[in-house]
Design a protein around this motif. Sequence first.
Motif, PDB file in Angstrom:
ATOM      1  N   TYR A 167      13.100  -3.044 -13.274  1.00  0.00           N
ATOM      2  CA  TYR A 167      13.331  -2.652 -11.878  1.00  0.00           C
ATOM      3  C   TYR A 167      12.032  -2.164 -11.237  1.00  0.00           C
ATOM      4  CZ  TYR A 167      15.270   0.376  -8.134  1.00  0.00           C
ATOM      5  OH  TYR A 167      15.554   1.003  -6.951  1.00  0.00           O
ATOM      6  N   LEU A 168      11.277  -1.341 -11.961  1.00  0.00           N
ATOM      7  CA  LEU A 168      10.001  -0.844 -11.438  1.00  0.00           C
ATOM      8  C   LEU A 168       9.024  -1.990 -11.195  1.00  0.00           C
ATOM      9  CD1 LEU A 168       9.449   2.329 -13.677  1.00  0.00           C
ATOM     10  CD2 LEU A 168      10.203   2.282 -11.296  1.00  0.00           C
ATOM     11  N   LEU A 169       8.963  -2.931 -12.121  1.00  0.00           N
ATOM     12  CA  LEU A 169       8.056  -4.071 -11.959  1.00  0.00           C
ATOM     13  C   LEU A 169       8.457  -4.929 -10.764  1.00  0.00           C
ATOM     14  CD1 LEU A 169       7.514  -5.208 -15.663  1.00  0.00           C
ATOM     15  CD2 LEU A 169       5.879  -4.028 -14.182  1.00  0.00           C
ATOM     16  N   ALA A 170       9.756  -5.098 -10.567  1.00  0.00           N
ATOM     17  CA  ALA A 170      10.221  -5.855  -9.402  1.00  0.00           C
ATOM     18  C   ALA A 170       9.803  -5.154  -8.113  1.00  0.00           C
ATOM     19  CB  ALA A 170      11.738  -6.025  -9.459  1.00  0.00           C
ATOM     20  N   PHE A 199      -2.748  -3.900  -4.843  1.00  0.00           N
ATOM     21  CA  PHE A 199      -2.034  -3.758  -6.112  1.00  0.00           C
ATOM     22  C   PHE A 199      -2.033  -2.295  -6.550  1.00  0.00           C
ATOM     23  CE2 PHE A 199      -1.659  -4.014 -10.779  1.00  0.00           C
ATOM     24  CZ  PHE A 199      -0.485  -4.751 -10.876  1.00  0.00           C
ATOM     25  N   ALA A 200      -3.180  -1.637  -6.411  1.00  0.00           N
ATOM     26  CA  ALA A 200      -3.257  -0.216  -6.761  1.00  0.00           C
ATOM     27  C   ALA A 200      -2.304   0.606  -5.899  1.00  0.00           C
ATOM     28  CB  ALA A 200      -4.694   0.283  -6.590  1.00  0.00           C
ATOM     29  N   GLU A 201      -2.281   0.323  -4.605  1.00  0.00           N
ATOM     30  CA  GLU A 201      -1.376   1.050  -3.708  1.00  0.00           C
ATOM     31  C   GLU A 201       0.080   0.791  -4.087  1.00  0.00           C
ATOM     32  OE1 GLU A 201      -0.317   3.680  -0.802  1.00  0.00           O
ATOM     33  OE2 GLU A 201      -2.382   3.187  -1.368  1.00  0.00           O
ATOM     34  N   SER A 202       0.380  -0.431  -4.511  1.00  0.00           N
ATOM     35  CA  SER A 202       1.746  -0.754  -4.927  1.00  0.00           C
ATOM     36  C   SER A 202       2.172   0.102  -6.111  1.00  0.00           C
ATOM     37  CB  SER A 202       1.849  -2.236  -5.305  1.00  0.00           C
ATOM     38  OG  SER A 202       1.504  -3.064  -4.221  1.00  0.00           O
ATOM     39  N   LEU A 203       1.271   0.286  -7.059  1.00  0.00           N
ATOM     40  CA  LEU A 203       1.581   1.117  -8.222  1.00  0.00           C
ATOM     41  C   LEU A 203       1.818   2.572  -7.813  1.00  0.00           C
ATOM     42  CD1 LEU A 203      -1.004  -0.339 -10.760  1.00  0.00           C
ATOM     43  CD2 LEU A 203       1.483  -0.589 -10.860  1.00  0.00           C
ATOM     44  N   VAL A 204       0.983   3.077  -6.916  1.00  0.00           N
ATOM     45  CA  VAL A 204       1.140   4.462  -6.468  1.00  0.00           C
ATOM     46  C   VAL A 204       2.452   4.630  -5.705  1.00  0.00           C
ATOM     47  CG1 VAL A 204       0.159   6.279  -5.011  1.00  0.00           C
ATOM     48  CG2 VAL A 204      -1.344   4.885  -6.436  1.00  0.00           C
ATOM     49  N   VAL A 205       2.784   3.661  -4.869  1.00  0.00           N
ATOM     50  CA  VAL A 205       4.041   3.721  -4.118  1.00  0.00           C
ATOM     51  C   VAL A 205       5.239   3.704  -5.064  1.00  0.00           C
ATOM     52  CG1 VAL A 205       5.542   2.419  -2.551  1.00  0.00           C
ATOM     53  CG2 VAL A 205       3.131   2.758  -1.979  1.00  0.00           C
ATOM     54  N   VAL A 206       5.189   2.861  -6.085  1.00  0.00           N
ATOM     55  CA  VAL A 206       6.311   2.787  -7.023  1.00  0.00           C
ATOM     56  C   VAL A 206       6.406   4.067  -7.858  1.00  0.00           C
ATOM     57  CG1 VAL A 206       7.246   1.539  -9.019  1.00  0.00           C
ATOM     58  CG2 VAL A 206       6.403   0.280  -7.032  1.00  0.00           C
ATOM     59  N   LEU A 207       5.291   4.705  -8.144  1.00  0.00           N
ATOM     60  CA  LEU A 207       5.347   6.019  -8.797  1.00  0.00           C
ATOM     61  C   LEU A 207       6.019   7.045  -7.882  1.00  0.00           C
ATOM     62  CD1 LEU A 207       1.840   6.133 -10.525  1.00  0.00           C
ATOM     63  CD2 LEU A 207       4.061   6.036 -11.679  1.00  0.00           C
ATOM     64  N   ASP A 208       5.797   6.926  -6.571  1.00  0.00           N
ATOM     65  CA  ASP A 208       6.527   7.773  -5.616  1.00  0.00           C
ATOM     66  C   ASP A 208       8.034   7.535  -5.732  1.00  0.00           C
ATOM     67  OD1 ASP A 208       4.267   8.945  -4.469  1.00  0.00           O
ATOM     68  OD2 ASP A 208       4.113   7.442  -2.887  1.00  0.00           O
ATOM     69  N   LEU A 209       8.410   6.265  -5.805  1.00  0.00           N
ATOM     70  CA  LEU A 209       9.826   5.914  -5.891  1.00  0.00           C
ATOM     71  C   LEU A 209      10.434   6.398  -7.207  1.00  0.00           C
ATOM     72  CD1 LEU A 209       9.541   2.300  -4.435  1.00  0.00           C
ATOM     73  CD2 LEU A 209      10.574   4.269  -3.307  1.00  0.00           C
ATOM     74  N   ALA A 210       9.655   6.316  -8.281  1.00  0.00           N
ATOM     75  CA  ALA A 210      10.143   6.785  -9.582  1.00  0.00           C
ATOM     76  C   ALA A 210      10.369   8.298  -9.570  1.00  0.00           C
ATOM     77  CB  ALA A 210       9.155   6.402 -10.682  1.00  0.00           C
ATOM     78  N   LEU A 211       9.492   9.032  -8.881  1.00  0.00           N
ATOM     79  CA  LEU A 211       9.700  10.475  -8.754  1.00  0.00           C
ATOM     80  C   LEU A 211      10.990  10.752  -7.989  1.00  0.00           C
ATOM     81  CD1 LEU A 211       8.773  13.420  -9.065  1.00  0.00           C
ATOM     82  CD2 LEU A 211       7.449  13.136  -6.948  1.00  0.00           C
ATOM     83  N   GLY A 212      11.227   9.989  -6.922  1.00  0.00           N
ATOM     84  CA  GLY A 212      12.474  10.142  -6.180  1.00  0.00           C
ATOM     85  C   GLY A 212      13.685   9.900  -7.057  1.00  0.00           C
ATOM     86  N   ASP A 213      13.599   8.886  -7.921  1.00  0.00           N
ATOM     87  CA  ASP A 213      14.704   8.611  -8.846  1.00  0.00           C
ATOM     88  C   ASP A 213      14.939   9.792  -9.781  1.00  0.00           C
ATOM     89  OD1 ASP A 213      15.195   6.099  -7.817  1.00  0.00           O
ATOM     90  OD2 ASP A 213      14.000   5.042  -9.325  1.00  0.00           O
ATOM     91  N   GLU A 214      13.850  10.337 -10.316  1.00  0.00           N
ATOM     92  CA  GLU A 214      13.986  11.439 -11.272  1.00  0.00           C
ATOM     93  C   GLU A 214      14.584  12.686 -10.616  1.00  0.00           C
ATOM     94  OE1 GLU A 214      11.284  13.265 -14.827  1.00  0.00           O
ATOM     95  OE2 GLU A 214      10.397  13.276 -12.828  1.00  0.00           O
TER      96      GLU A 214
END
Length: 311
Positions: free
Chosen positions: A205-208, A155-170
């Motif tokens: 979207y991030l939660l999904a 779960f922790a890794e999932s959050l870190v990965v999604v933060l990576d994806l959010a940076l890509g979006d930004e």
Amino acid sequence: MTKKSPSAVATSHVQDFLADLKLLSNLPTSKKFQKITLDEYPLDAQLLHSSALYRASREMYLELGGVFEAKVCSTMRSLSAQDLFADVIQYSPSWSELLWFRDHSEELADPDKELEALGRFNEISLYHEQNHRVLWRLLPPAPKDATGFRRYLNFAESLVVVLDLALGDELGKKLSPIYEDLKVIYRSGGEHTYHTKDLASYRKYLLAMVCATYCTLELVNPEDIVKVVDYVFPGQKKMNKDATARSLEINELFTRVTNPQWQERYWQEAQKKLAKIHKPSKEDVFELASDPLDLEAEFQLALRVFEYYGL
């Protein structure tokens, strides 16, 4: 140094790299972020200028007492020797070397080999590493049993990965793939437009993506993951399909080999280190649901993380 022969021509790979490096190195920087800019970390000043999320990660890591060490660090040494629970992150101080390569690659006999050599020491995303350390402070204490702890780590890794994806979006559809190619971020973004809509929609979207990434790390059958996400987040099938497709782009070698092997080998040591970090915490132990279909309260914690990062 060996000069190149008249017949030596830079390959398209080198030419593309040089074009990308020239583009990103000419992006604006700002003196007001100079105090938190890392000397010789490639494109750090450009990323701090252009991304509020990248800045927030750096500031939060420094606030918890995190430090950096400028030491040559290969990808393999980073994976095997850097302590994920210590507030010390090493990085290769290679910016001057990359700039020299940008300006003098035509003088080399084999620029491809030079680029390959540089790449072995420039594949660590400090943003990703910082977020791991920050996240341990945002999560409640971990379970003691091996299975529960595995779910916690995933779960922790999932959050870190999604933060990576959010940076890509930004960073956007144009620049994020280039940053990814130069290995200073792990994931590009911008192919979907949810980040351009209202914050509530983007958080859905991030939660999904957290749900889909967690299922991927838990080795749920890939064909079943979108069904899980649809069940957990009903009424947003198009968004869930997009989020799942993007989450499934995570490296399969990592999900099926590296991650399980690391957990099997280090889970007891990791648990002791996390227990020390969480010793002052008064929160209850964070037990994730054994069935992904029962995930619910877990996403309130994910929202807390996103809010902390300004997402």
